[in-house]
Motif scaffolding. Structure first.
Motif, PDB file in Angstrom:
ATOM      1  N   ARG A  20      68.466 -12.201  43.382  1.00 34.18           N
ATOM      2  CA  ARG A  20      68.360 -11.571  44.698  1.00 34.18           C
ATOM      3  C   ARG A  20      67.910 -12.574  45.760  1.00 34.18           C
ATOM      4  O   ARG A  20      68.397 -12.563  46.890  1.00 34.18           O
ATOM      5  N   GLN A  27      71.556 -14.096  54.726  1.00 34.00           N
ATOM      6  CA  GLN A  27      70.829 -14.496  55.934  1.00 34.00           C
ATOM      7  C   GLN A  27      71.636 -15.545  56.723  1.00 34.00           C
ATOM      8  O   GLN A  27      71.787 -15.443  57.942  1.00 34.00           O
ATOM      9  N   MET A  83      72.579  -6.112  55.404  1.00 35.10           N
ATOM     10  CA  MET A  83      72.178  -4.923  54.650  1.00 35.10           C
ATOM     11  C   MET A  83      72.428  -5.194  53.175  1.00 35.10           C
ATOM     12  O   MET A  83      73.575  -5.229  52.730  1.00 35.10           O
ATOM     13  N   ALA A 134      68.639  -2.897  48.612  1.00 33.79           N
ATOM     14  CA  ALA A 134      67.696  -2.260  49.539  1.00 33.79           C
ATOM     15  C   ALA A 134      68.252  -0.939  50.054  1.00 33.79           C
ATOM     16  O   ALA A 134      67.497   0.005  50.314  1.00 33.79           O
ATOM     17  N   GLN A 153      73.545   4.803  56.361  1.00 37.72           N
ATOM     18  CA  GLN A 153      72.961   3.787  57.236  1.00 37.72           C
ATOM     19  C   GLN A 153      74.027   2.819  57.748  1.00 37.72           C
ATOM     20  O   GLN A 153      73.939   2.330  58.872  1.00 37.72           O
ATOM     21  N   VAL A 158      69.618  -7.865  67.098  1.00 33.75           N
ATOM     22  CA  VAL A 158      70.174  -8.783  66.089  1.00 33.75           C
ATOM     23  C   VAL A 158      69.225  -9.970  65.881  1.00 33.75           C
ATOM     24  O   VAL A 158      68.902 -10.339  64.753  1.00 33.75           O
ATOM     25  N   ARG A 204      65.985  -8.985  64.044  1.00 27.39           N
ATOM     26  CA  ARG A 204      66.183  -8.771  62.606  1.00 27.39           C
ATOM     27  C   ARG A 204      66.388 -10.105  61.876  1.00 27.39           C
ATOM     28  O   ARG A 204      65.878 -10.308  60.781  1.00 27.39           O
ATOM     29  N   ILE A 205      67.120 -11.027  62.476  1.00 31.12           N
ATOM     30  CA  ILE A 205      67.309 -12.333  61.833  1.00 31.12           C
ATOM     31  C   ILE A 205      65.948 -12.996  61.617  1.00 31.12           C
ATOM     32  O   ILE A 205      65.662 -13.535  60.556  1.00 31.12           O
ATOM     33  N   THR A 216      63.685 -10.927  58.968  1.00 33.31           N
ATOM     34  CA  THR A 216      64.203 -11.002  57.598  1.00 33.31           C
ATOM     35  C   THR A 216      64.093 -12.421  57.049  1.00 33.31           C
ATOM     36  O   THR A 216      63.973 -12.602  55.839  1.00 33.31           O
ATOM     37  N   VAL A 246      60.800  -8.104  45.218  1.00 37.51           N
ATOM     38  CA  VAL A 246      62.144  -7.839  45.753  1.00 37.51           C
ATOM     39  C   VAL A 246      62.029  -7.426  47.214  1.00 37.51           C
ATOM     40  O   VAL A 246      61.309  -6.493  47.560  1.00 37.51           O
ATOM     41  N   GLY A 247      62.721  -8.128  48.073  1.00 31.11           N
ATOM     42  CA  GLY A 247      62.695  -7.832  49.506  1.00 31.11           C
ATOM     43  C   GLY A 247      63.454  -6.555  49.813  1.00 31.11           C
ATOM     44  O   GLY A 247      64.509  -6.305  49.234  1.00 31.11           O
ATOM     45  N   MET A 248      62.906  -5.727  50.689  1.00 33.95           N
ATOM     46  CA  MET A 248      63.567  -4.494  51.104  1.00 33.95           C
ATOM     47  C   MET A 248      63.309  -4.280  52.587  1.00 33.95           C
ATOM     48  O   MET A 248      62.191  -3.942  52.980  1.00 33.95           O
ATOM     49  N   SER A 249      64.339  -4.451  53.387  1.00 30.30           N
ATOM     50  CA  SER A 249      64.197  -4.252  54.832  1.00 30.30           C
ATOM     51  C   SER A 249      64.244  -2.773  55.169  1.00 30.30           C
ATOM     52  O   SER A 249      65.202  -2.096  54.795  1.00 30.30           O
ATOM     53  N   PHE A 278      65.169  -1.330  57.827  1.00 30.60           N
ATOM     54  CA  PHE A 278      66.441  -1.011  58.476  1.00 30.60           C
ATOM     55  C   PHE A 278      67.529  -0.766  57.439  1.00 30.60           C
ATOM     56  O   PHE A 278      68.258   0.228  57.499  1.00 30.60           O
ATOM     57  N   ALA A 279      67.640  -1.674  56.452  1.00 28.35           N
ATOM     58  CA  ALA A 279      68.663  -1.526  55.415  1.00 28.35           C
ATOM     59  C   ALA A 279      68.389  -0.306  54.544  1.00 28.35           C
ATOM     60  O   ALA A 279      69.305   0.353  54.056  1.00 28.35           O
ATOM     61  N   CYS A 280      67.093   0.008  54.350  1.00 29.38           N
ATOM     62  CA  CYS A 280      66.710   1.196  53.574  1.00 29.38           C
ATOM     63  C   CYS A 280      67.083   2.482  54.309  1.00 29.38           C
ATOM     64  O   CYS A 280      66.921   3.568  53.759  1.00 29.38           O
ATOM     65  N   GLY A 281      67.531   2.368  55.535  1.00 25.91           N
ATOM     66  CA  GLY A 281      67.922   3.551  56.302  1.00 25.91           C
ATOM     67  C   GLY A 281      66.761   4.206  57.026  1.00 25.91           C
ATOM     68  O   GLY A 281      66.885   5.334  57.497  1.00 25.91           O
ATOM     69  N   TRP A 282      65.649   3.507  57.131  1.00 21.84           N
ATOM     70  CA  TRP A 282      64.511   4.083  57.846  1.00 21.84           C
ATOM     71  C   TRP A 282      64.805   4.085  59.342  1.00 21.84           C
ATOM     72  O   TRP A 282      65.313   3.121  59.890  1.00 21.84           O
ATOM     73  N   GLN A 298      64.231   4.454  46.719  1.00 22.72           N
ATOM     74  CA  GLN A 298      64.568   3.134  46.180  1.00 22.72           C
ATOM     75  C   GLN A 298      63.298   2.314  45.925  1.00 22.72           C
ATOM     76  O   GLN A 298      63.239   1.516  44.979  1.00 22.72           O
ATOM     77  N   LEU A 302      66.845   1.792  64.052  1.00 18.88           N
ATOM     78  CA  LEU A 302      67.521   2.711  64.966  1.00 18.88           C
ATOM     79  C   LEU A 302      66.589   3.879  65.291  1.00 18.88           C
ATOM     80  O   LEU A 302      65.804   4.299  64.453  1.00 18.88           O
TER      81      LEU A 302
END
Lengths: 339, 339
Positions: free
Chosen positions: A137, A145, A160, A164, A181, B134, B137-138, B141, B158-161, B163-167, B181, B200
């Protein structure tokens, strides 16, 4: 209860259809022989072609007009990046049709870590597999990235990770893959950038989810107008493309029951067995069979699939959707429904 | 329909309670004055202390025993990393209680991009806000990537953003924040690493979700035994800690209706207004008020919150949960329920 569940998981609908799902093949954007090495030139060219395909005008998009959205400090640069907020705020918009999704492969990222540990085979009780999952990962997300950064020259890209996002498999088959998402991000005008990833598996504990499977799933869900696979050779051949006698398959037709046949070149017509089809042998996630299989599933939905070489005029045309079965001067493989 | 929905979204339950949620404060792990600069020493120390807190034995964990899970090629190193797969495969396990969640702030990552564009205010019709989203986030992350790498010296991170998690949020308040997740990852023996992120927003289009709000939400969902905030000062003070007369608040009690009072030091007892509480003025995501507010919500659940300085014996004790209101020699702030 039903109402509550429905409220928790709204079913978002895309107001505009997705125009294109693009696979940036690992073979095209990384240097295969060298661990974790990006093919900068190929990546830059793919990003520029994508930007041009998204551009609403047909112009070449003068370089001065590209809006950089990576405002990070450059390596070794002591100064903060220059961001002309006033000018950007005054811009009417990006002038882009951003209804694209990008999925990239791993290439020389992730494979080393995955193969040393056997992550694809599962079994998280093994310390080696657990460590390999983490290592894989780290490697694939670092590539993600860099690809998001490269795209961010003009394209509002957001990374994305499928892991995750909560995507998981059962016996290596996609079991849970909520795209809400991704849809919300498209609505908001962003270009989601996904990638092949190490994911949890209900039966095996974990495995590798390939970019090709992700593209097939998203195509089924979102019905893009067309799908483009960018790779490092001109398309699908009847044998390894390194073989001097290899013949490029120009057009493959998939029928309702999923079997496929070669339409062009005519000399190979009817030959749908025995042909050792190959795109790029080193692109090992799933291998060629998976790729053709997934492309065939997409084609059966009535969505044209274009497989072509990154960084060429042919990839530029494919990304614009400017390819048809009559395009004699277009070099690549079209996989389409027989209907 | 109800059955179908239930099948689609199983409600995972954690078999073991989460032991600890840790906030790596942006002020502690980055250099505040310098854009996108990690405080390597502080980060390394925090990771080593976390590893020790997770260690099931009480030993110091000899350095030779640390299992590196970042198998990436080192910058400038032409050779592939050495991975002793055989030795790792032979290990019985990590010997770790990995039931931890790490959330980190942004520090000198993301703030520049967010503040230049006003992402927190929303309005994605503005090209500046879209580009800033954008860029933010860059930046955040890329920090997440480096923190996951640093933790991976021994910890299966393990990284989990988010935004990607749909939060997502609604008028800046957390609206959708599915933790399934995160729970699945904990089940599988991984340590999820989340971070403050651009997300979002249903009404504003987008905003910034702070790490403190993430921690409060996860605490409500997962009831950890204790929560630790690591920062760059010893805890919460009655005025800016740079003030020579600043007094460290050792113990704060939160009652059922959410109001709080200072228990120690005794001289400040009863003083719960007028005191200008401050941890680190430059830690701007949400600011100090948000931090205390979120900590108070956690404490009301009966979960002790420890705020202390990273890289000290006090942070080591906090991470192990080895702190009580009788600990006279422990330097930090305890926020707890009055019950």
């Amino acid at each position: 209860m039903a109402e509550e569940a429905a409220q928790e998981q709204p079913s978002p609908t895309a107001p505009r259809p997705v125009r294109c799902i693009v696979k940036l093949g690992g073979a095209a954007i990384t240097n295969k022989g060298e661990l974790e090495s990006i093919n900068e030139e190929s990546l830059r060219s793919a990003c520029a072609q994508l930007r041009q395909a998204m551009s609403e005008s047909d112009g070449d998009g003068a370089p001065g007009k590209v809006l950089g959205m990576d405002w990070s400090r450059r390596h070794g640069d002591p100064a903060d990046p220059a961001v002309d907020a006033e000018r950007i705020a005054g811009m009417a918009g990006l002038g882009f049709d951003t209804n694209f999704i990008v999925v990239h492969g791993a290439g020389s990222f992730g494979h080393f870590q995955a193969s040393r540990s056997g992550v694809h085979k599962g079994g998280l009780h093994s310390t080696l597999v657990k460590a390999g999952f983490v290592a894989t990962r780290i490697s694939v997300t670092s590539l993600n990235q860099e690809i998001v950064r490269a795209l961010a020259r003009g394209i509002p890209s957001v990374g994305m990770s499928p892991f995750a996002c909560g995507w998981s498999t059962k016996q290596r088959k996609l079991a849970s893959a909520d795209a809400s998402q991704i849809i919300q991000s498209l609505h908001a005008g962003f270009v989601p950038v996904l990638h092949g990833d190490a994911v949890l598996d209900e039966l095996l504990d974990c495995t590798i989810l390939s970019g090709d499977v992700i593209i097939r799933h998203l195509s089924q869900l979102l019905s893009p107008k067309y799908v483009v696979f960018l790779t490092d050779v001109h398309g699908v051949y009847d044998r390894p493309p390194t073989d001097p006698n290899a013949v490029l398959l120009r057009e493959i037709e998939v029928d309702d029951n999923g079997s496929w046949s070669i339409v062009k070149p005519a000399l190979l017509q009817g030959n749908n067995k025995g042909v050792e089809i190959s795109v790029a042998a080193h692109d090992t996630t799933g291998g060629m069979e998976t790729k053709i299989l997934e492309a065939a599933v997409i084609a059966r939905l009535g969505i044209d699939v274009y497989i072509t070489k990154a960084g060429t005029e042919h990839s530029q045309r494919a990304l614009k959707g400017d390819v048809s079965t009559d395009s004699e001067d277009w070099l690549g493989t079209i996989i389409r429904s027989s209907k």
